[in-house]
Scaffold this motif. Sequence first.
Motif, mmCIF file in Angstrom:
data_model
loop_
_atom_site.group_PDB
_atom_site.id
_atom_site.type_symbol
_atom_site.label_atom_id
_atom_site.label_comp_id
_atom_site.label_asym_id
_atom_site.label_seq_id
_atom_site.Cartn_x
_atom_site.Cartn_y
_atom_site.Cartn_z
ATOM 1 N N LEU A 1 8.184 4.742 5.899
ATOM 2 C CA LEU A 1 7.830 3.815 6.967
ATOM 3 C C LEU A 1 7.265 2.555 6.336
ATOM 4 N N VAL A 2 7.635 1.405 6.879
ATOM 5 C CA VAL A 2 7.064 0.134 6.434
ATOM 6 C C VAL A 2 6.408 -0.519 7.636
ATOM 7 N N VAL B 1 0.854 -1.183 0.000
ATOM 8 C CA VAL B 1 0.000 0.000 0.000
ATOM 9 C C VAL B 1 0.896 1.241 0.000
ATOM 10 N N PRO B 2 1.149 1.809 -1.180
ATOM 11 C CA PRO B 2 1.915 3.052 -1.200
ATOM 12 C C PRO B 2 1.061 4.191 -0.654
ATOM 13 N N TRP B 3 1.680 5.298 -0.287
ATOM 14 C CA TRP B 3 0.917 6.401 0.311
ATOM 15 C C TRP B 3 -0.117 6.952 -0.657
ATOM 16 N N ALA B 4 0.150 6.844 -1.954
ATOM 17 C CA ALA B 4 -0.816 7.279 -2.975
ATOM 18 C C ALA B 4 -0.667 6.350 -4.171
ATOM 19 N N GLY B 5 -1.691 6.290 -4.983
ATOM 20 C CA GLY B 5 -1.633 5.464 -6.186
ATOM 21 C C GLY B 5 -2.301 4.120 -5.988
ATOM 22 N N THR B 6 -1.970 3.218 -6.877
ATOM 23 C CA THR B 6 -2.599 1.907 -6.909
ATOM 24 C C THR B 6 -2.056 0.992 -5.815
ATOM 25 N N VAL B 7 -2.961 0.307 -5.128
ATOM 26 C CA VAL B 7 -2.574 -0.740 -4.185
ATOM 27 C C VAL B 7 -2.102 -1.925 -5.021
ATOM 28 N N ARG C 1 11.248 -4.976 -3.510
ATOM 29 C CA ARG C 1 10.076 -4.379 -4.170
ATOM 30 C C ARG C 1 9.473 -3.301 -3.276
ATOM 31 N N CYS C 2 9.424 -3.555 -1.974
ATOM 32 C CA CYS C 2 8.948 -2.529 -1.032
ATOM 33 C C CYS C 2 9.828 -1.289 -1.119
ATOM 34 N N LEU C 3 11.123 -1.488 -1.089
ATOM 35 C CA LEU C 3 12.050 -0.360 -1.119
ATOM 36 C C LEU C 3 11.953 0.427 -2.414
ATOM 37 N N GLY C 4 11.528 -0.228 -3.494
ATOM 38 C CA GLY C 4 11.342 0.457 -4.765
ATOM 39 C C GLY C 4 10.276 1.535 -4.693
ATOM 40 N N LEU C 5 9.384 1.447 -3.711
ATOM 41 C CA LEU C 5 8.343 2.461 -3.517
ATOM 42 C C LEU C 5 8.859 3.649 -2.698
#
Length: 81
Positions: free
Chosen positions: A67-68, A35-41, A59-63
């Motif tokens: 905070l994770v 779930v990025p702060w904005a955009g597509t889930v 992949r998480c870090l690519g966003l």
Amino acid sequence: MKFQPDSAEGVNLITRHDGARVWVGSTPFDHSVLVPWAGTVLPWDVDALDALTPAHFERCLGLQPALVIFGSGPRLQFVRP
């Protein structure tokens, strides 16, 4: 006096969760998601803690998160180092 929640147009808000789902806005998800702060889930192609690899977290870090929050399910579990 009437209370109304702040409007956060265009921002992904986790509005609730239970043992099987997480809601982003009014949409429930019953599978792993990023779930990025904005955009597509985004779907996250992992369904068990033991299946996680460094590539999943890359992949998480690519966003570029600030905070994770990692949910491991109904029990507290730790990811392998």
